[in-house]
Enzyme design. Structure first.
Site, PDB file in Angstrom:
ATOM      1  N   CYS A 256       0.815  -1.227   0.000  1.00  0.00           N
ATOM      2  CA  CYS A 256       0.000   0.000   0.000  1.00  0.00           C
ATOM      3  C   CYS A 256       0.846   1.274   0.000  1.00  0.00           C
ATOM      4  O   CYS A 256       0.349   2.349  -0.318  1.00  0.00           O
ATOM      5  CB  CYS A 256      -0.955   0.005   1.191  1.00  0.00           C
ATOM      6  SG  CYS A 256      -2.124  -1.358   1.134  1.00  0.00           S
TER       7      CYS A 256
ATOM      8  N   HIS B 251      -3.380   7.495   2.176  1.00  0.00           N
ATOM      9  CA  HIS B 251      -3.738   6.156   1.699  1.00  0.00           C
ATOM     10  C   HIS B 251      -5.174   5.871   2.130  1.00  0.00           C
ATOM     11  O   HIS B 251      -5.558   6.139   3.271  1.00  0.00           O
ATOM     12  CB  HIS B 251      -2.780   5.126   2.307  1.00  0.00           C
ATOM     13  CG  HIS B 251      -3.179   3.715   2.029  1.00  0.00           C
ATOM     14  ND1 HIS B 251      -3.579   3.281   0.777  1.00  0.00           N
ATOM     15  CD2 HIS B 251      -3.244   2.614   2.836  1.00  0.00           C
ATOM     16  CE1 HIS B 251      -3.870   1.991   0.833  1.00  0.00           C
ATOM     17  NE2 HIS B 251      -3.680   1.564   2.080  1.00  0.00           N
TER      18      HIS B 251
ATOM     19  N   ASN C 118      -9.847  -0.147  -0.347  1.00  0.00           N
ATOM     20  CA  ASN C 118      -8.391  -0.084  -0.322  1.00  0.00           C
ATOM     21  C   ASN C 118      -7.837  -0.655  -1.636  1.00  0.00           C
ATOM     22  O   ASN C 118      -7.880  -1.866  -1.856  1.00  0.00           O
ATOM     23  CB  ASN C 118      -7.874  -0.873   0.885  1.00  0.00           C
ATOM     24  CG  ASN C 118      -6.365  -0.798   1.034  1.00  0.00           C
ATOM     25  OD1 ASN C 118      -5.662  -0.354   0.133  1.00  0.00           O
ATOM     26  ND2 ASN C 118      -5.876  -1.251   2.170  1.00  0.00           N
TER      27      ASN C 118
HETATM   28  N1  COA Z   1     -18.691  -8.015   8.616  1.00  0.00           N
HETATM   29  C1  COA Z   1     -19.224  -8.182   9.846  1.00  0.00           C
HETATM   30  N2  COA Z   1     -18.485  -8.455  10.926  1.00  0.00           N
HETATM   31  C2  COA Z   1     -17.162  -8.545  10.759  1.00  0.00           C
HETATM   32  C3  COA Z   1     -16.543  -8.381   9.534  1.00  0.00           C
HETATM   33  C4  COA Z   1     -17.370  -8.105   8.424  1.00  0.00           C
HETATM   34  N3  COA Z   1     -16.873  -7.924   7.172  1.00  0.00           N
HETATM   35  N4  COA Z   1     -15.209  -8.526   9.673  1.00  0.00           N
HETATM   36  C5  COA Z   1     -14.990  -8.774  10.979  1.00  0.00           C
HETATM   37  N5  COA Z   1     -16.180  -8.805  11.636  1.00  0.00           N
HETATM   38  C6  COA Z   1     -16.423  -9.034  13.052  1.00  0.00           C
HETATM   39  C7  COA Z   1     -15.313  -9.787  13.708  1.00  0.00           C
HETATM   40  O1  COA Z   1     -15.459 -11.168  13.504  1.00  0.00           O
HETATM   41  C8  COA Z   1     -15.522  -9.405  15.154  1.00  0.00           C
HETATM   42  O2  COA Z   1     -16.544 -10.182  15.679  1.00  0.00           O
HETATM   43  P1  COA Z   1     -16.447 -10.713  17.197  1.00  0.00           P
HETATM   44  O3  COA Z   1     -16.387  -9.470  18.056  1.00  0.00           O
HETATM   45  O4  COA Z   1     -17.704 -11.503  17.335  1.00  0.00           O
HETATM   46  O5  COA Z   1     -15.191 -11.522  17.255  1.00  0.00           O
HETATM   47  C9  COA Z   1     -16.026  -7.964  15.065  1.00  0.00           C
HETATM   48  O6  COA Z   1     -16.483  -7.789  13.719  1.00  0.00           O
HETATM   49  C10 COA Z   1     -14.991  -6.922  15.381  1.00  0.00           C
HETATM   50  O7  COA Z   1     -13.826  -7.278  14.680  1.00  0.00           O
HETATM   51  P2  COA Z   1     -12.548  -6.403  14.757  1.00  0.00           P
HETATM   52  O8  COA Z   1     -11.500  -7.014  13.871  1.00  0.00           O
HETATM   53  O9  COA Z   1     -12.207  -6.109  16.183  1.00  0.00           O
HETATM   54  O10 COA Z   1     -13.100  -5.068  14.098  1.00  0.00           O
HETATM   55  P3  COA Z   1     -12.339  -3.721  13.889  1.00  0.00           P
HETATM   56  O11 COA Z   1     -13.115  -2.636  14.487  1.00  0.00           O
HETATM   57  O12 COA Z   1     -10.886  -3.831  14.219  1.00  0.00           O
HETATM   58  O13 COA Z   1     -12.448  -3.555  12.329  1.00  0.00           O
HETATM   59  C11 COA Z   1     -11.079  -3.787  10.395  1.00  0.00           C
HETATM   60  C12 COA Z   1     -11.884  -4.504  11.459  1.00  0.00           C
HETATM   61  C13 COA Z   1     -10.460  -4.834   9.490  1.00  0.00           C
HETATM   62  C14 COA Z   1     -12.019  -2.927   9.587  1.00  0.00           C
HETATM   63  C15 COA Z   1     -10.007  -2.905  11.077  1.00  0.00           C
HETATM   64  O14 COA Z   1      -9.297  -3.663  11.998  1.00  0.00           O
HETATM   65  C16 COA Z   1      -9.059  -2.323  10.102  1.00  0.00           C
HETATM   66  O15 COA Z   1      -9.432  -1.496   9.308  1.00  0.00           O
HETATM   67  N6  COA Z   1      -7.767  -2.713  10.178  1.00  0.00           N
HETATM   68  C17 COA Z   1      -6.765  -2.170   9.331  1.00  0.00           C
HETATM   69  C18 COA Z   1      -6.974  -2.750   7.980  1.00  0.00           C
HETATM   70  C19 COA Z   1      -6.139  -2.091   6.976  1.00  0.00           C
HETATM   71  O16 COA Z   1      -6.270  -0.937   6.763  1.00  0.00           O
HETATM   72  N7  COA Z   1      -5.290  -2.887   6.336  1.00  0.00           N
HETATM   73  C20 COA Z   1      -4.518  -2.468   5.273  1.00  0.00           C
HETATM   74  C21 COA Z   1      -3.436  -1.574   5.753  1.00  0.00           C
HETATM   75  S1  COA Z   1      -2.696  -0.966   4.351  1.00  0.00           S
END
Ligand code: COA
Length: 317
Positions: free
Chosen positions: A113, A244, A274
């Site tokens: 990224c 980004h 993304n």
């Molecule tokens: N739809 C519904 N629920 C989802 C889901 C989806 N697509 N993806 C994950 N969940 C659930 C998880 O299973 C979890 O459930 P649980 O509490 O029962 O275990 C809950 O949502 C919370 O998950 P969590 O991972 O803690 O959510 P979050 O607030 O951290 O959001 C991301 C998840 C991926 C959106 C976030 O962590 C993120 O943006 N991370 C960085 C990603 C990124 O930018 N990567 C590239 C960098 S270049």
């Protein structure tokens, strides 16, 4: 003093759109969850037969047209991509052929990224030391090809696209500084396990989302300070943040760090998710073409990605 200056921008998103509602039919997710946690409404997905170089070609032509440059003018091509058409030749060489350019250096940069920020850093060096005068710098990805469509924690986040700029030598600023970093210690938090070393079976993004999120927010906060300090600038000197586009909450955190109103932050993540290396030039082109970004303004481009890699470009547009 020689600077490299952006003289044209371009971008391209594949026509095929996948909305959050469409994803509800594929994995256990909801439009509401995706929008609240990421800010994404839809993403564009390359169709069969549409490769990274196809997206890069359209974005490049748009940037060349905006700069008033033809194939004969380009003397360097740098393509940031993690999803090359082939192992080799590089996507930059495939693009070079499509554009009818012959003889100039053409190569890919792989920093996931952060790829476009890395590519700008590299092209800036070529121009400032006089090796190149007119560079085509591209970020292009078909990251959808690296997704497990059964994994709701990753497949909802990404999309395909391309963005490009023409960077030319100029007496006027220009890129003021670039800052590039990496730390390979975090490989396991965000990676695609498969490859020529491990076998080509496991070719899907694996991510520990929560940990990546925290690292991204902290690291991008630090790069803001590093960039401003290196240029003796205040937060208020920056007119536009072009971040980004991974997650609206990460973007908002960086804007808060800059004390910047969201009106001066370019946000396109809702439109395409993304797109990895394509995301910064896509956002830049959007805000240039709709007239928000004006000549003479100061722009902070930043990114964070797999590696981990991270970096910034501070420039006068
Ligand atoms: N739809 C519904 N629920 C989802 C889901 C989806 N697509 N993806 C994950 N969940 C659930 C998880 O299973 C979890 O459930 P649980 O509490 O029962 O275990 C809950 O949502 C919370 O998950 P969590 O991972 O803690 O959510 P979050 O607030 O951290 O959001 C991301 C998840 C991926 C959106 C976030 O962590 C993120 O943006 N991370 C960085 C990603 C990124 O930018 N990567 C590239 C960098 S270049």
């Amino acid at each position: 003093m020689t600077y490299s200056r952006i003289t044209g921008t371009g971008s391209y998103l594949p026509e095929n759109v996948l909305t959050n509602k469409d994803l509800e039919k594929i994995v256990d997710t909801s439009d509401q969850w995706i929008q609240e946690r990421t800010g994404i409404k839809k993403r564009h997905i390359a169709v069969d037969g549409q490769a990274t170089s196809d997206l890069a070609e359209v974005a490049s032509k748009n940037a060349m047209e905006a700069a008033g440059r033809t194939a004969d003018d380009i003397d360097l091509i740098v393509v940031a991509t993690t999803t090359p058409d082939k192992i080799f030749p590089s996507t930059a060489c495939l693009l070079q052929r499509r554009l009818g350019i012959h003889g100039c250096a053409a190569f890919d940069v792989q920093a996931v990224c952060t790829g476009f920020v890395y590519a700008m850093g590299v092209a800036d060096q070529f121009i400032r030391n006089g090796t190149a005068r007119c560079a085509l710098v591209v970020g292009a990805e078909t990251i959808s090809r690296l997704l497990d469509w059964n994994d709701r924690s990753t497949c909802v986040l990404f999309g395909d696209g391309a963005g490009a700029v023409i960077l030319e030598s100029s007496d006027e600023p220009g890129i003021l500084s670039t800052h590039l970093h990496a730390d390979g210690a975090y490989e396991d938090l965000l990676h695609v396990p498969g490859g020529l070393g491990n076998g080509l079976e496991d070719l899907a993004v694996e991510m520990r989302g929560n940990e990546v999120f925290r690292m991204a927010v902290n690291t991008l906060g630090r790069i803001v300070d590093e960039t401003l300090d290196a240029n003796g600038m205040q937060k208020s000197d920056v007119d536009w943040l072009v971040p980004h586009q991974a997650n609206i909450r990460i973007i908002q955190a960086t804007a808060r760090k800059l004390g910047m109103d969201m009106d001066h932050v370019v946000v396109t993540v809702d439109e395409h998710g993304n797109t990895s290396a394509a995301s910064v030039p896509l956002a830049l082109d959007t805000a240039v073409r709709d007239g928000r970004i004006q000549r003479g303004e100061t722009l902070l481009l930043e990114a964070f990605g797999g590696g981990f890699t991270w970096g910034s470009v501070l420039l006068k547009y």
